[in-house]
Design a protein around this motif. Structure first.
Motif, PDB file in Angstrom:
ATOM      1  N   LEU A   1      13.277  32.749 -21.816  1.00 52.95           N
ATOM      2  CA  LEU A   1      13.577  31.394 -21.768  1.00 52.95           C
ATOM      3  C   LEU A   1      12.574  30.746 -20.879  1.00 52.95           C
ATOM      4  O   LEU A   1      12.061  29.577 -21.312  1.00 52.95           O
ATOM      5  CB  LEU A   1      15.160  31.254 -20.967  1.00 52.95           C
ATOM      6  N   GLU A   2      11.974  31.253 -19.779  1.00 53.15           N
ATOM      7  CA  GLU A   2      11.074  30.409 -18.985  1.00 53.15           C
ATOM      8  C   GLU A   2      10.015  30.231 -19.477  1.00 53.15           C
ATOM      9  O   GLU A   2       9.476  29.079 -20.011  1.00 53.15           O
ATOM     10  CB  GLU A   2      10.833  31.197 -17.811  1.00 53.15           C
ATOM     11  N   PHE A   3       9.259  31.154 -20.627  1.00 61.26           N
ATOM     12  CA  PHE A   3       8.212  30.958 -21.079  1.00 61.26           C
ATOM     13  C   PHE A   3       8.304  30.066 -22.330  1.00 61.26           C
ATOM     14  O   PHE A   3       7.600  29.202 -22.726  1.00 61.26           O
ATOM     15  CB  PHE A   3       7.478  32.205 -21.661  1.00 61.26           C
ATOM     16  N   LYS A   4       9.456  30.217 -22.907  1.00 60.86           N
ATOM     17  CA  LYS A   4       9.714  29.063 -24.116  1.00 60.86           C
ATOM     18  C   LYS A   4       9.905  27.784 -23.846  1.00 60.86           C
ATOM     19  O   LYS A   4       9.204  26.699 -24.358  1.00 60.86           O
ATOM     20  CB  LYS A   4      11.027  29.685 -24.960  1.00 60.86           C
ATOM     21  N   LEU A   5      10.539  27.619 -22.515  1.00 61.98           N
ATOM     22  CA  LEU A   5      10.699  26.124 -22.181  1.00 61.98           C
ATOM     23  C   LEU A   5       9.504  25.443 -21.669  1.00 61.98           C
ATOM     24  O   LEU A   5       9.044  24.398 -21.750  1.00 61.98           O
ATOM     25  CB  LEU A   5      11.813  25.911 -21.127  1.00 61.98           C
ATOM     26  N   MET A   6       8.576  26.459 -21.035  1.00 59.77           N
ATOM     27  CA  MET A   6       7.245  26.072 -20.559  1.00 59.77           C
ATOM     28  C   MET A   6       6.463  25.584 -21.463  1.00 59.77           C
ATOM     29  O   MET A   6       5.700  24.813 -21.440  1.00 59.77           O
ATOM     30  CB  MET A   6       6.541  26.910 -19.568  1.00 59.77           C
ATOM     31  N   SER A   7       6.480  26.364 -22.702  1.00 57.57           N
ATOM     32  CA  SER A   7       5.843  26.054 -23.899  1.00 57.57           C
ATOM     33  C   SER A   7       6.111  24.691 -24.589  1.00 57.57           C
ATOM     34  O   SER A   7       5.325  23.962 -24.969  1.00 57.57           O
ATOM     35  CB  SER A   7       5.895  27.158 -24.947  1.00 57.57           C
ATOM     36  N   MET A   8       7.499  24.701 -24.469  1.00 59.05           N
ATOM     37  CA  MET A   8       8.057  23.185 -24.868  1.00 59.05           C
ATOM     38  C   MET A   8       7.632  22.012 -23.955  1.00 59.05           C
ATOM     39  O   MET A   8       7.418  20.961 -24.525  1.00 59.05           O
ATOM     40  CB  MET A   8       9.603  22.986 -24.992  1.00 59.05           C
ATOM     41  N   LEU A   9       7.478  22.146 -22.845  1.00 55.97           N
ATOM     42  CA  LEU A   9       6.894  21.240 -22.029  1.00 55.97           C
ATOM     43  C   LEU A   9       5.374  20.996 -21.969  1.00 55.97           C
ATOM     44  O   LEU A   9       4.783  20.194 -21.507  1.00 55.97           O
ATOM     45  CB  LEU A   9       7.126  21.525 -20.561  1.00 55.97           C
TER      46      LEU A   9
ATOM     47  N   LEU B   1       6.582  41.988 -18.309  1.00 54.55           N
ATOM     48  CA  LEU B   1       5.635  40.612 -18.371  1.00 54.55           C
ATOM     49  C   LEU B   1       5.039  40.529 -19.760  1.00 54.55           C
ATOM     50  O   LEU B   1       5.151  39.573 -20.516  1.00 54.55           O
ATOM     51  CB  LEU B   1       4.510  40.519 -17.386  1.00 54.55           C
ATOM     52  N   TYR B   2       4.485  41.433 -20.047  1.00 53.59           N
ATOM     53  CA  TYR B   2       3.665  41.713 -21.204  1.00 53.59           C
ATOM     54  C   TYR B   2       4.553  41.343 -22.586  1.00 53.59           C
ATOM     55  O   TYR B   2       4.213  40.589 -23.524  1.00 53.59           O
ATOM     56  CB  TYR B   2       3.133  43.210 -21.568  1.00 53.59           C
ATOM     57  N   ALA B   3       5.751  41.960 -22.644  1.00 57.20           N
ATOM     58  CA  ALA B   3       6.836  41.752 -23.746  1.00 57.20           C
ATOM     59  C   ALA B   3       7.115  40.134 -23.833  1.00 57.20           C
ATOM     60  O   ALA B   3       7.586  39.710 -25.032  1.00 57.20           O
ATOM     61  CB  ALA B   3       8.112  42.380 -23.079  1.00 57.20           C
ATOM     62  N   GLN B   4       6.920  39.291 -22.846  1.00 57.44           N
ATOM     63  CA  GLN B   4       7.240  38.015 -22.940  1.00 57.44           C
ATOM     64  C   GLN B   4       6.065  37.095 -23.263  1.00 57.44           C
ATOM     65  O   GLN B   4       6.093  35.994 -23.796  1.00 57.44           O
ATOM     66  CB  GLN B   4       7.838  37.292 -21.704  1.00 57.44           C
TER      67      GLN B   4
END
Ligand SMILES: [Zn+2]
Length: 304
Positions: free
Chosen positions: A102-110, A129-132
């Protein structure tokens, strides 16, 4: 609140170097270019804003409000970069349930541009970490972690160069010593190198070889260790190097209302900033480039 300070002597040649192909005549003498650097650190999985009962943090933070803020700043200046200085993971059940997706997806949206890696980003191990990584539409930089013998090899670059409005911006990453802080089973064969030596190399490569107009160090070393002045920190990196214009820090959760100005090894100013933690603040630093003039900057921390 706002102030302007001169951070370095930048000759016309340096400024022109970033806009290859344009002749001197192409510049209108009054044309100032503005690059805005927005930054967070130690957000620690804080996706929702703090609740009304949360004391001094009440009703602050949250990704939605950060998104609105970033969007309005980008509208004002499209030449804006969004950076994060690590410890994206760990701190709320979102991380425990979704492992950082979720953190990475939201940062990508931003539309974050670049992030570096904090010690807590290893909390599900380097494999976690790698999995995300597939969920991150932004890049990771770390110049002093060698991931060669790990799954993260090739997924983290020492530095990234971004050109905005003809201004060449070099961003390199620095991470904290993991031994003694993170269980070795978590970081596995990640090798830590001395951040000062790496920063000296990186700033030389970015400023001299790559002719960057602006050199930014994205660090998770910590701001300053007053009781242990020999411990490497953003302040010691600032003093021991040259050619870094801005250090964006994390790890110590230090809140600076505006960037600190340090002198580097050749007496030039370096800005050092860090905006606390949990997404409560967004750092904003504007750099102004004008042919033939010194680069100047304005820095401020905005409540989210
Ligand atoms: Zn942290």
């Amino acid at each position: 609140m706002k102030r302007r300070h001169f951070i370095q002597k930048s000759t016309a040649a340096t400024v022109l170097a970033g806009v290859g192909g344009l002749s001197l005549q192409s510049f209108s003498p009054s044309k100032t270019k503005k690059i805005t650097i927005l930054h967070t650190n130690d957000v620690h999985s804080h996706i929702d804003p703090f609740g009304p009962e949360d004391g001094r943090n009440a009703n602050k933070g949250g990704v939605a409000r950060r998104a609105t803020l970033v969007e309005s700043i980008r509208k004002e200046n499209p030449n804006t970069l969004l950076l994060d200085a690590g410890d994206i993971f760990q701190g709320t059940p979102y991380f425990n349930y979704y492992g950082g997706e979720l953190e990475f997806k939201l940062m990508s949206m931003l539309k974050y541009d670049v992030a570096t890696i904090g010690n807590h980003d290893f909390d599900n191990g380097i494999d976690g970490l790698y999995a995300q990584i597939p969920h991150a539409d932004f890049e990771f930089v770390s110049a002093n972690y060698d991931f060669t013998n790990t799954v993260m090899d090739t997924h983290v670059k020492p530095y990234k160069i971004i050109i905005k409005d003809g201004i060449k911006i070099g961003i390199f990453g620095l991470g904290i010593q993991l031994d003694g802080l993170v269980n070795k089973e978590m970081y596995k064969e990640t090798v830590y190198h001395n951040p000062i030596e790496i920063a000296q190399d990186m700033s030389r490569i970015l400023k001299e070889e790559q002719s960057c107009d602006l050199v930014i160090c994205l660090s998770h070393l910590g701001y300053n260790y007053k009781n242990n002045p020999n411990k490497v920190s953003d302040i010691t990196v600032a003093r021991a190097t040259k050619d870094i214009d801005l250090i964006i820090g994390g790890h110590t959760h230090t809140f600076l209302p505006k960037p600190t100005i340090e002198k580097n090894s050749v007496g030039k100013n370096v800005l050092v900033n860090q905006v606390g933690c949990f997404g409560l603040y967004l750092g904003k630093i504007d750099f102004y480039f004008q042919p033939g003039k010194e680069v100047s900057s304005d820095g401020t921390s905005i409540i989210v």
